[in-house]
Design an enzyme around this catalytic site. Sequence first.
Site, mmCIF file in Angstrom:
data_model
loop_
_atom_site.group_PDB
_atom_site.id
_atom_site.type_symbol
_atom_site.label_atom_id
_atom_site.label_comp_id
_atom_site.label_asym_id
_atom_site.label_seq_id
_atom_site.Cartn_x
_atom_site.Cartn_y
_atom_site.Cartn_z
ATOM 1 N N LYS A 34 3.263 -15.402 1.989
ATOM 2 C CA LYS A 34 3.194 -16.093 0.700
ATOM 3 C C LYS A 34 4.635 -16.375 0.277
ATOM 4 O O LYS A 34 5.110 -15.975 -0.797
ATOM 5 C CB LYS A 34 2.453 -15.201 -0.313
ATOM 6 C CG LYS A 34 2.097 -15.884 -1.607
ATOM 7 C CD LYS A 34 0.971 -16.889 -1.469
ATOM 8 C CE LYS A 34 0.708 -17.546 -2.828
ATOM 9 N NZ LYS A 34 -0.180 -18.713 -2.735
ATOM 10 N N TYR B 215 0.823 -1.220 0.000
ATOM 11 C CA TYR B 215 0.000 0.000 0.000
ATOM 12 C C TYR B 215 0.859 1.272 0.000
ATOM 13 O O TYR B 215 0.384 2.349 -0.336
ATOM 14 C CB TYR B 215 -0.941 0.027 1.210
ATOM 15 C CG TYR B 215 -2.036 -1.030 1.179
ATOM 16 C CD1 TYR B 215 -2.294 -1.771 0.034
ATOM 17 C CD2 TYR B 215 -2.814 -1.281 2.300
ATOM 18 C CE1 TYR B 215 -3.285 -2.737 0.008
ATOM 19 C CE2 TYR B 215 -3.809 -2.241 2.281
ATOM 20 C CZ TYR B 215 -4.039 -2.974 1.124
ATOM 21 O OH TYR B 215 -5.022 -3.933 1.098
ATOM 22 N N ASP C 211 -10.872 -8.615 7.883
ATOM 23 C CA ASP C 211 -12.283 -8.476 7.519
ATOM 24 C C ASP C 211 -12.967 -9.839 7.481
ATOM 25 O O ASP C 211 -14.100 -9.998 7.943
ATOM 26 C CB ASP C 211 -12.416 -7.812 6.136
ATOM 27 C CG ASP C 211 -12.630 -6.314 6.253
ATOM 28 O OD1 ASP C 211 -12.295 -5.760 7.328
ATOM 29 O OD2 ASP C 211 -13.121 -5.694 5.293
ATOM 30 N N ASP D 62 -5.333 -6.818 5.869
ATOM 31 C CA ASP D 62 -6.531 -6.080 5.485
ATOM 32 C C ASP D 62 -7.653 -7.062 5.153
ATOM 33 O O ASP D 62 -8.793 -6.965 5.639
ATOM 34 C CB ASP D 62 -6.180 -5.218 4.252
ATOM 35 C CG ASP D 62 -7.251 -4.212 3.917
ATOM 36 O OD1 ASP D 62 -8.261 -4.148 4.645
ATOM 37 O OD2 ASP D 62 -7.096 -3.480 2.918
ATOM 38 N N ASP E 252 -3.258 -18.117 1.214
ATOM 39 C CA ASP E 252 -4.426 -18.742 0.586
ATOM 40 C C ASP E 252 -5.002 -19.824 1.496
ATOM 41 O O ASP E 252 -6.221 -19.955 1.658
ATOM 42 C CB ASP E 252 -4.081 -19.295 -0.807
ATOM 43 C CG ASP E 252 -2.706 -19.943 -0.866
ATOM 44 O OD1 ASP E 252 -1.954 -19.854 0.119
ATOM 45 O OD2 ASP E 252 -2.382 -20.538 -1.914
#
Length: 448
Positions: free
Chosen positions: A271, A220, A332, A328, A304
């Site tokens: 990852k 970001y 959620d 992020d 994942d």
Amino acid sequence: MAESALLLRHGFTIAAVLAYSPTTSSSRRARWGAGQLFSTSLNISTSSSSPVVRARHGTGNAGVRVAGAQASASAEGASKCYRVTVLPGDGIGPEIIRVAVDVLRLVGSQEGLDFEFKEMLVGGAAIDAVGSPLPQETLDACRDSDAVLLAAIGGYKWDRNEAHLRPERGLLDLRVGLGVFANLRPATVFSQLVDSSTLKREVADGVDLMVVRELTGGIYFGKPKGFGINEHGERIAFNTEIYSTAEIDRIARVGFETARKRQGKLCSVDKANVLEASQLWRERLTIIGAEEYPDVELSHMYVDNAAMQLIRNPKQFDTIVTNNIFGDILSDEASILTGSIGMLPSASIGQSGPGVFEPVHGSAPDIAGQDKANPLAQVLSVSMLLKYGLGQERAAERVEAAVKTTLDRGFRTGDIMSYGKTLVGCLHMGEEVMRSLEASLPARASLH
Ligand code: NAD
């Protein structure tokens, strides 16, 4: 002595607490209690909202220490005074923060903790009053406090404003201005509300996990980023996932410290099978775990798989630590397990200085001013403020227990209402939480 021992046990809160070591009430008051920059009335008069609290405290005023709390603290011989900047913001913000400050005052008086509150403007309210979503005076007051209690910002009224005059800008600038780089979001399925979850009861019941998200680095913010043209003459857009060891190490330590305060299990999500940034992430987590936190059980999981496991078997997780973008998304996803946005608190903390404690939800303009808001996410943010901001774990646990007791007693706001329960408004829910807090006192007194 007892205090230093307490601080040592609280790892990453040490710097925050030392930077603003609590002093005696009177010296604090001289330096901080005066000077209400915008608001002279906090509108959090315990006397108007809570008969339970009134008897104990008398009337509370903004920026002024609560006499009742001081008396109680003195009686126990351990008066601490913490400065809390209160940011009601917009929409339902003023309603829910009123409840939360009442709860903080009450638990403070019970636990020998003294608070000074200073209410400041942020978001749309600040735009309307002074033309900026984060006035310098607000940022200064936040920096000069032990913790920041924020409600929510935003609303239809400011939706068409230019970017620098939008309420959300105030929130982002506040996080940057305070250097808060770690976001802690618990996802707890309260047994009383388990049927609100979209998951099957047996999967959801007992879920109690925490997502620790890196907040100020990664893709970001990474450079280079932008738009361009490739060798085929096609438009492209690109971002950069980049982390330094210093950035990884500091969020890793927050993850380990958080896990230590919980069940001692930390799952680092990355990852690393594809991304170099994740390979460095995993390497640093492994080293810091082995060298500094051998008592915390560390595991690694690809993002994942983590996304899948959160739905399949969320109870396997205690604390998750991950980068900005994965956090992020996963936070959620985790929050929706609980089924009710009105129950979710969060904390954003930095290396030193005050943290920001706020509900996950927004300003809910559709129900603002109607006494319909659920104040429990804000009250649970008070619990996080006490635990992660001030290192006051016992007080934090008492607030959380009071919320659970109130749910056990059958009280529900509209968003969590179910058959056979008692529907109450925002203020009434706050009163019931304080009744639950009061009722928990005799058991404690009998210990002495
Ligand atoms: P929202 O979270 O405000 O509301 C979503 C839905 O949940 C609404 O139906 C609302 O009534 C309900 N809800 C939210 N909190 C509740 C509570 N405590 N009790 C009962 N019901 C509750 O999200 P939104 O509608 O997408 O956004 C509204 C405004 O809030 C926007 O301006 C947005 O930018 C802002 N926002 C602010 C924050 C923040 O301050 N951190 C976060 C998200 C959204």
